[in-house]
Design a protein around this motif. Structure first.
Motif, mmCIF file in Angstrom:
data_model
loop_
_atom_site.group_PDB
_atom_site.id
_atom_site.type_symbol
_atom_site.label_atom_id
_atom_site.label_comp_id
_atom_site.label_asym_id
_atom_site.label_seq_id
_atom_site.Cartn_x
_atom_site.Cartn_y
_atom_site.Cartn_z
ATOM 1 N N UNK A 119 41.590 44.002 50.219
ATOM 2 C CA UNK A 119 40.616 43.705 49.276
ATOM 3 C C UNK A 119 40.211 45.124 48.332
ATOM 4 N N UNK A 120 40.435 45.123 47.194
ATOM 5 C CA UNK A 120 39.895 46.223 46.560
ATOM 6 C C UNK A 120 38.307 46.115 46.354
ATOM 7 N N UNK A 121 37.831 47.430 46.371
ATOM 8 C CA UNK A 121 36.307 47.496 46.553
ATOM 9 C C UNK A 121 35.673 46.618 45.301
ATOM 10 N N UNK A 122 36.511 46.950 44.021
ATOM 11 C CA UNK A 122 35.864 46.374 42.598
ATOM 12 C C UNK A 122 35.988 44.840 42.982
ATOM 13 N N UNK A 123 37.033 44.180 43.634
ATOM 14 C CA UNK A 123 36.914 42.774 43.691
ATOM 15 C C UNK A 123 35.745 42.401 44.691
ATOM 16 N N UNK A 124 35.604 43.137 45.664
ATOM 17 C CA UNK A 124 34.574 42.703 46.637
ATOM 18 C C UNK A 124 33.261 42.794 46.065
ATOM 19 N N UNK A 125 33.063 43.768 45.083
ATOM 20 C CA UNK A 125 31.779 43.923 44.234
ATOM 21 C C UNK A 125 31.615 42.462 43.539
ATOM 22 N N UNK A 126 32.751 42.358 42.608
ATOM 23 C CA UNK A 126 32.553 41.205 41.818
ATOM 24 C C UNK A 126 32.200 39.980 42.610
#
Length: 125
Positions: free
Chosen positions: A1-8
């Protein structure tokens, strides 16, 4: 999972959990403003503790690890309740501002569901 997706995912999930938990508690304790609001929508007040309990249990379900099927049901329940709230406010002709809370929680539900990590999703058969 991309870090950006995890933040979202975590931003949406934390705000969703806070929103559902706070409204769930208000409904569970039958706060006077909530009683007036549900009566204005034409619903009986005995629905308040049921809705409040379901929201709190749904928050627990989406925050705890594992149990992906339970999470799916919790997200679906949140979505159904928020759609119902919007339709209820529309049907009685409430002001536009009354749609903001349910609409925001509905968007947060969809964003949290969409960006959830693989270990929080149902496995494909």
């Amino acid at each position: 999972m991309k870090k950006r997706n995890k933040v979202f995912y975590w931003i949406a999930t934390i705000w969703l959990a806070l929103g559902m938990l706070s409204t769930g508690i208000v409904q569970l304790i039958r706060m006077e403003e909530e009683v007036q609001s549900i009566n204005a929508l034409g619903y009986p007040t005995y629905l308040l503790p049921m809705l409040g309990t379901w929201k709190i249990l749904g928050v627990i379900a989406i925050l705890i690890p594992k149990f992906p099927l339970l999470k799916e049901w919790a997200y679906a329940g949140f979505l159904f309740v928020m759609i119902g709230a919007i339709i209820s406010h529309l049907s009685v002709g409430d002001e536009l501002i009354t749609f903001f809370g349910p609409a925001l929680l509905m968007v947060l539900t969809v964003v949290s569901w969409y960006f959830r990590p693989a270990n929080r999703k149902l496995e494909k058969q």
